[in-house]
Motif scaffolding. Structure first.
Motif, PDB file in Angstrom:
ATOM      1  N   PRO A  44      -1.379 -80.567  14.960  1.00  0.00           N
ATOM      2  CA  PRO A  44      -1.827 -81.951  15.112  1.00  0.00           C
ATOM      3  C   PRO A  44      -1.449 -82.783  13.895  1.00  0.00           C
ATOM      4  CG  PRO A  44      -3.576 -80.404  15.697  1.00  0.00           C
ATOM      5  CD  PRO A  44      -2.480 -79.597  15.107  1.00  0.00           C
ATOM      6  N   ALA A  45      -1.039 -84.023  14.152  1.00  0.00           N
ATOM      7  CA  ALA A  45      -0.585 -84.890  13.069  1.00  0.00           C
ATOM      8  C   ALA A  45      -1.735 -85.195  12.118  1.00  0.00           C
ATOM      9  CB  ALA A  45      -0.006 -86.182  13.635  1.00  0.00           C
ATOM     10  N   LYS A  46      -1.434 -85.174  10.818  1.00  0.00           N
ATOM     11  CA  LYS A  46      -2.422 -85.511   9.806  1.00  0.00           C
ATOM     12  C   LYS A  46      -2.636 -87.029   9.779  1.00  0.00           C
ATOM     13  CE  LYS A  46      -2.721 -81.249   8.187  1.00  0.00           C
ATOM     14  NZ  LYS A  46      -3.952 -80.446   8.210  1.00  0.00           N
ATOM     15  N   THR A  47      -3.831 -87.413   9.402  1.00  0.00           N
ATOM     16  CA  THR A  47      -4.167 -88.848   9.386  1.00  0.00           C
ATOM     17  C   THR A  47      -4.300 -89.338   7.955  1.00  0.00           C
ATOM     18  OG1 THR A  47      -6.515 -88.307   9.579  1.00  0.00           O
ATOM     19  CG2 THR A  47      -5.322 -88.759  11.612  1.00  0.00           C
ATOM     20  N   ILE A  48      -3.783 -90.527   7.694  1.00  0.00           N
ATOM     21  CA  ILE A  48      -3.793 -91.086   6.344  1.00  0.00           C
ATOM     22  C   ILE A  48      -4.244 -92.538   6.406  1.00  0.00           C
ATOM     23  CG2 ILE A  48      -2.361 -91.702   4.350  1.00  0.00           C
ATOM     24  CD1 ILE A  48      -0.599 -89.348   4.990  1.00  0.00           C
ATOM     25  N   LEU A  49      -5.079 -92.928   5.457  1.00  0.00           N
ATOM     26  CA  LEU A  49      -5.546 -94.303   5.337  1.00  0.00           C
ATOM     27  C   LEU A  49      -4.827 -94.959   4.156  1.00  0.00           C
ATOM     28  CD1 LEU A  49      -7.469 -96.652   6.045  1.00  0.00           C
ATOM     29  CD2 LEU A  49      -9.140 -95.601   4.484  1.00  0.00           C
ATOM     30  N   ILE A  50      -4.207 -96.113   4.398  1.00  0.00           N
ATOM     31  CA  ILE A  50      -3.514 -96.861   3.343  1.00  0.00           C
ATOM     32  C   ILE A  50      -4.352 -98.088   2.998  1.00  0.00           C
ATOM     33  CG2 ILE A  50      -1.475 -98.210   2.749  1.00  0.00           C
ATOM     34  CD1 ILE A  50       0.159 -96.431   4.553  1.00  0.00           C
ATOM     35  N   ALA A  51      -4.664 -98.255   1.704  1.00  0.00           N
ATOM     36  CA  ALA A  51      -5.379 -99.440   1.214  1.00  0.00           C
ATOM     37  C   ALA A  51      -4.410-100.223   0.328  1.00  0.00           C
ATOM     38  CB  ALA A  51      -6.621 -99.030   0.425  1.00  0.00           C
ATOM     39  N   GLU A  52      -3.930-101.374   0.803  1.00  0.00           N
ATOM     40  CA  GLU A  52      -2.920-102.155   0.099  1.00  0.00           C
ATOM     41  C   GLU A  52      -3.029-103.606   0.528  1.00  0.00           C
ATOM     42  OE1 GLU A  52       0.007-101.477  -2.241  1.00  0.00           O
ATOM     43  OE2 GLU A  52      -0.589-103.573  -2.136  1.00  0.00           O
ATOM     44  N   ASP A  53      -3.164-104.527  -0.440  1.00  0.00           N
ATOM     45  CA  ASP A  53      -3.328-105.938  -0.083  1.00  0.00           C
ATOM     46  C   ASP A  53      -1.997-106.632   0.201  1.00  0.00           C
ATOM     47  OD1 ASP A  53      -2.695-105.612  -2.811  1.00  0.00           O
ATOM     48  OD2 ASP A  53      -3.318-107.677  -3.215  1.00  0.00           O
ATOM     49  N   SER A  54      -0.881-106.103  -0.342  1.00  0.00           N
ATOM     50  CA  SER A  54       0.433-106.688  -0.083  1.00  0.00           C
ATOM     51  C   SER A  54       0.946-106.208   1.266  1.00  0.00           C
ATOM     52  CB  SER A  54       1.415-106.289  -1.185  1.00  0.00           C
ATOM     53  OG  SER A  54       2.738-106.600  -0.809  1.00  0.00           O
ATOM     54  N   ILE A  55       1.244-107.169   2.164  1.00  0.00           N
ATOM     55  CA  ILE A  55       1.701-106.782   3.499  1.00  0.00           C
ATOM     56  C   ILE A  55       3.040-106.052   3.443  1.00  0.00           C
ATOM     57  CG2 ILE A  55       2.807-109.037   3.894  1.00  0.00           C
ATOM     58  CD1 ILE A  55       2.028-108.688   6.858  1.00  0.00           C
ATOM     59  N   THR A  56       3.910-106.456   2.483  1.00  0.00           N
ATOM     60  CA  THR A  56       5.217-105.795   2.368  1.00  0.00           C
ATOM     61  C   THR A  56       5.053-104.341   1.956  1.00  0.00           C
ATOM     62  OG1 THR A  56       6.230-107.896   1.747  1.00  0.00           O
ATOM     63  CG2 THR A  56       7.470-105.901   1.260  1.00  0.00           C
ATOM     64  N   SER A  57       4.273-104.115   0.901  1.00  0.00           N
ATOM     65  CA  SER A  57       4.053-102.743   0.441  1.00  0.00           C
ATOM     66  C   SER A  57       3.307-101.924   1.482  1.00  0.00           C
ATOM     67  CB  SER A  57       3.272-102.743  -0.876  1.00  0.00           C
ATOM     68  OG  SER A  57       3.991-103.409  -1.882  1.00  0.00           O
ATOM     69  N   ARG A  58       2.370-102.569   2.165  1.00  0.00           N
ATOM     70  CA  ARG A  58       1.585-101.870   3.184  1.00  0.00           C
ATOM     71  C   ARG A  58       2.488-101.375   4.321  1.00  0.00           C
ATOM     72  NH1 ARG A  58      -2.111-105.519   3.651  1.00  0.00           N
ATOM     73  NH2 ARG A  58      -1.467-106.511   5.617  1.00  0.00           N
ATOM     74  N   MET A  59       3.391-102.233   4.795  1.00  0.00           N
ATOM     75  CA  MET A  59       4.275-101.853   5.896  1.00  0.00           C
ATOM     76  C   MET A  59       5.302-100.807   5.444  1.00  0.00           C
ATOM     77  SD  MET A  59       2.982-103.332   8.366  1.00  0.00           S
ATOM     78  CE  MET A  59       4.221-102.738   9.524  1.00  0.00           C
ATOM     79  N   LEU A  60       5.753-100.917   4.181  1.00  0.00           N
ATOM     80  CA  LEU A  60       6.707 -99.925   3.670  1.00  0.00           C
ATOM     81  C   LEU A  60       6.077 -98.541   3.649  1.00  0.00           C
ATOM     82  CD1 LEU A  60       9.347 -99.080   2.263  1.00  0.00           C
ATOM     83  CD2 LEU A  60       8.295 -99.737   0.084  1.00  0.00           C
ATOM     84  N   LEU A  61       4.876 -98.462   3.082  1.00  0.00           N
ATOM     85  CA  LEU A  61       4.195 -97.173   3.027  1.00  0.00           C
ATOM     86  C   LEU A  61       3.907 -96.644   4.424  1.00  0.00           C
ATOM     87  CD1 LEU A  61       1.695 -97.876   0.097  1.00  0.00           C
ATOM     88  CD2 LEU A  61       3.702 -96.385   0.024  1.00  0.00           C
ATOM     89  N   LYS A  62       3.501 -97.523   5.304  1.00  0.00           N
ATOM     90  CA  LYS A  62       3.180 -97.124   6.678  1.00  0.00           C
ATOM     91  C   LYS A  62       4.418 -96.543   7.373  1.00  0.00           C
ATOM     92  CE  LYS A  62       0.887 -98.971  10.845  1.00  0.00           C
ATOM     93  NZ  LYS A  62       1.892 -98.654  11.878  1.00  0.00           N
ATOM     94  N   ASN A  63       5.562 -97.208   7.216  1.00  0.00           N
ATOM     95  CA  ASN A  63       6.790 -96.724   7.861  1.00  0.00           C
ATOM     96  C   ASN A  63       7.228 -95.381   7.296  1.00  0.00           C
ATOM     97  OD1 ASN A  63       6.978 -98.960   9.521  1.00  0.00           O
ATOM     98  ND2 ASN A  63       8.272-100.116   8.107  1.00  0.00           N
TER      99      ASN A  63
END
Length: 783
Positions: free
Chosen positions: A663-682
């Motif tokens: 099963p895929a592991k789950t990760i929570l990203i806390a980031e106020d910059s939308i650019t950095s947030r989407m980069l980490l998410k991708n």
């Protein structure tokens, strides 16, 4: 003469033989320089040096009663003196006799009772006397070339010097001056000392054995650290039971005050023993901590001393290529004269130093390649003129240092190149492969056939080549040294052989891997990369398993995938289901194969131990080594593994790869910059993780109260709640205290890093040095 006098004379002659070899090399090198332009008036210093070398050799031979050598040296000195004082001018017709004289002296040094050489002395002295008197000597046949140490297949030529300059490896190398004449100023006695190489070899072997001491010291330090960790577990368990012990002691004290029954006496003694046990274990812990610190100190000191000793001892046996290259100009000259060709040898990089043992072993392969070039690669002078080439052909040897522990030797010429069709036909004729298999080979695969034993395109067998064994032996010797050989050719232009060699032997870095429950060492120099892949990344192409590897130019290459245990023909163990496969990629960009292993343990320096007879040549095994734990493990032969892997590829994906992924592991990203947030998410989602995002620390903490995650990736500078406060809040919550937290931030100061550690972050990554692979590796380690 007494026995002691005889022994003393033998010692003198042993020293004389070494000294005489130096004199001969100096004279030979000087003659080669003079021969290039006999009429030049700038050769006076060189002729002076040659004359001095002949005089010194004459005097030394008289001291050890080698009359025959003295006689020839006297005749040579007469000729050189006539050159020196202008009584005689050097002429091209004189050099064959001069070189033959040096050859005869060399034979007499090797075997003073050599009848053939002794018989040549009188006619040689007469011809040298005729040269000195300026008379014409009888026409003599050119000198016979020395027997070829390796029979070579024909059609093997080498590339032009101009081609070398265009290659990236040559461009990257520092400029190297042309090889200096062997006639060089010798070091003074105060700077050098003559010592037997056997003693140096023995000294190096003993120094290399010290590596075992270094590894053992490191292992003992690790064992003590592990023992300390075990005591930590005991302390945790003691802390858990201590409150119960205190309550039991208070209850016992109360019963004693009221008059304890006899049945409680054993309990009292047990509590006393537990108190003593705690004190005793604490004293053991203190001693163990002291021992551990002392072992770590000793390990660091031992490592430094052993490393310095090994480095300095290796330098004793590091010799410049000039000691080997000096014999090649005369070799090429004799061969070209014997075949009626005009060939010049260009050499660069003679000052590059390498292990003496490697230099000795690579001598025969280099001689073979040079013979092969002159014999088959270089065209006849008339043919070269007809093709618009220079009448004089050029063969080159370029030596350069590449990387930290590797030397590259390029052997090239401007000859005819190789005919792939002839090579393919010869391979079919010799039964190396069928016509249908030959038709499927590309150009590179066809040229590689010259390294197969028995493949030769020569219509006849000569003393130099034609047996089809030469190139196979060359490759075997190079690979035995831990090197590799590659071939580049252009029909009508020439061919280049690129030989890569390690700088030293015996010790090297190796990667410890595990397959079928056993540990093996793979030389780090042969490993292109180590990766982890998901089972779903394995593809089946043409009934072989493959994986796609990223290239530096953002492209992808399909690389064959095999299981190491299959290649080594080991009994397969039941594989545990895993979300990743550990893969070691061997080879170069042109030829790579990926090997799946059970585990990659670590990388460490190892000492190579040869297996000896009858295991001197075991397929896939290059030797063995002893780890610091005392366990003996095999060192794998990467070249053999590459060959064996071709036959061992699996046609179906393993059970691990076919089974359902975890099963895929789950990760929570806390980031106020939308650019950095989407980069980490991708990045994380592309690696198979399920990702949830939060715009600041407070939203992330609220989300953690309602949803379970395997890890948190957080920025530091965020509104409402920053990353430090978020991490501290997670560590303060009993339900979330063990949740891994990775801080990804632009703050790179030491104070911020220390604060991240203090609040309990598991990892601290700086955005300015951010790499996708670093984040993924950290996440994989934590969850």
């Amino acid at each position: 003469m007494s026995q002691s006098d005889d022994d003393f004379l033998e010692e003198l002659r042993a020293a004389f033989t070494i000294e005489a070899g130096e004199h001969l090399d100096a004279m030979s090198g000087g003659l080669l320089e003079v021969e290039k332009d006999p009429a030049s008036t700038s050769h006076a210093p060189l002729i002076e040096t040659i004359c001095r070398e002949a005089h010194s050799l004459k005097g030394a031979s008289r001291a050890v009663n080698m009359v025959a050598v003295e006689t020839v040296c006297q005749a040579l000195e007469n000729v050189f003196s006539a050159w020196k004082y202008g009584e005689l001018q050097p002429a091209a017709a004189q050099f064959d006799t001069l070189y033959q004289s040096l050859d005869v002296i060399e034979k007499l040094l090797a075997a003073p009772e050599n009848g053939t050489a002794s018989a040549q002395i009188t006619p040689l002295v007469q011809r040298l006397g005729a040269i000195k008197e300026g008379k014409s000597e009888p026409v003599t046949a050119p000198p016979e070339p020395a027997p070829a140490p390796i029979e070579a297949p024909p059609e093997i030529a080498l590339a032009p010097i101009s081609a070398i300059a265009e290659e990236p490896a040559a461009v990257a190398s520092p400029p190297v001056a042309p090889v200096a004449s062997p006639v060089a100023e010798k070091a003074t006695l105060s700077e050098t000392v003559r010592i037997s190489t056997r003693k140096l070899d023995a000294l190096l072997l003993q120094a290399e054995e010290m590596l075992v001491v270094k590894l053992t010291a490191s292992q003992r330090a690790d064992d003590l650290r592990e023992a300390e960790s075990s005591l930590e577990l005991w302390k945790k368990e003691w802390d858990k039971i201590s409150p119960q012990l205190r309550r039991a002691r208070r209850a016992l004290d109360k019963n004693n005050a009221d008059g304890a029954p006899p049945t409680l006496v054993p309990v009292a003694r047990l509590l006393e023993f537990l108190d003593w046990n705690q004190t005793y274990v604490k004293s053991l812990e203190s001693k163990l901590t002291a021992l551990s610190r002392s072992a770590e100190h000793d390990q660091r000191a031992t490592s430094a001393l052993v490393n310095n000793l090994l480095e300095d001892t290796k330098k004793l046996l590091m010799m410049p290529f000039a000691t080997l290259l000096g014999i090649f100009p005369k070799l090429v000259r004799d061969l070209s004269h014997d075949q009626g060709k005009d060939v010049q040898l260009m050499m660069r990089g003679s000052e590059v130093e390498i292990d003496k043992r490697i230099l000795e072993e690579i001598k025969d392969p280099l001689i073979h390649l040079l013979r092969n070039s002159v014999d088959h690669g270089i065209e006849a002078p008339d043919e070269r003129v007809r093709l618009g080439k220079a009448h004089r052909a050029t063969v080159s040897i370029v030596v350069s240092r590449v990387g930290g522990n590797e030397v590259e030797v390029l052997i090239s010429d401007d000859g005819a190149g190789m005919d792939s069709e002839k090579i393919r036909a010869a391979a079919v004729r010799k039964g190396a492969l069928s016509e249908s298999e030959a038709a499927l080979l590309d150009e590179a695969q066809t040229l590689a056939l010259i390294f197969h034993s028995g493949v030769s395109t020569s219509p006849i067998i000569t003393e130099i080549s034609g047996r089809g064994l030469g190139m196979a032996i060359v490759r075997e010797k190079v690979e035995k040294l831990g090197g590799s050989i590659e071939l580049e050719t252009r029909p009508g232009t020439g061919t280049t052989f690129r030989i890569s060699l390690p700088l030293t032997l015996a010790t090297f870095k190796g990667i410890l891997t595990q397959a079928a429950g056993q540990i093996f060492v793979i030389p780090t120099a042969d490993v292109e990369r180590v990766v982890r892949i998901q089972p779903g990344d394995v593809q089946t192409v043409e009934n072989r398993e493959t994986i796609a590897l990223n290239r530096a130019d953002a492209g992808q290459d399909l690389v064959s995938l095999v299981w190491l245990e299959d290649v080594l023909e080991l009994p397969a163990k039941a594989k545990e289901e895993s979300a990743f496969l550990q893969v070691v990629v061997l080879g170069t960009r042109e030829k790579r194969i990926a090997f799946v292993v059970e585990a990659i343990l670590n990388e460490q320096e190892v000492l190579v131990k040869s297996l000896g007879d009858p295991l001197s040549r075991v397929r896939n095994v290059a030797g063995a080594t002893v780890l610091g734990s005392g366990k003996a493990v095999p060192i794998l032969n990467a070249a053999d593994l590459m060959k064996s892997a071709v036959k061992a590829g699996r046609t179906t994906v393993s059970a691990t790869a076919q089974g359902e992924a975890a099963p895929a592991k789950t990760i929570l990203i806390a980031e106020d910059s939308i650019t950095s947030r989407m980069l980490l998410k991708n990045i994380l989602e592309s690696s198979g993780y399920q990702v949830t995002t939060a715009v600041d620390g407070l939203e992330a903490l609220t989300t953690l109260k309602t949803t379970l995650f395997d890890a948190v990736v957080s920025d530091i500078d965020m509104p409402r709640m920053n990353g430090f406060d978020l991490t501290a809040a997670i560590r303060g919550d009993k339900k979330l205290a063990d949740l891994p937290v990775v801080l990804v931030t632009g703050r790179d100061s030491r104070e911020d890093r220390e604060r991240g550690i203090d609040v309990g972050a598991n990892a601290y990554l700086v955005k300015s040095n951010f790499e996708q692979s670093n984040l993924l590796e950290v996440i994989r380690r934590l969850i």
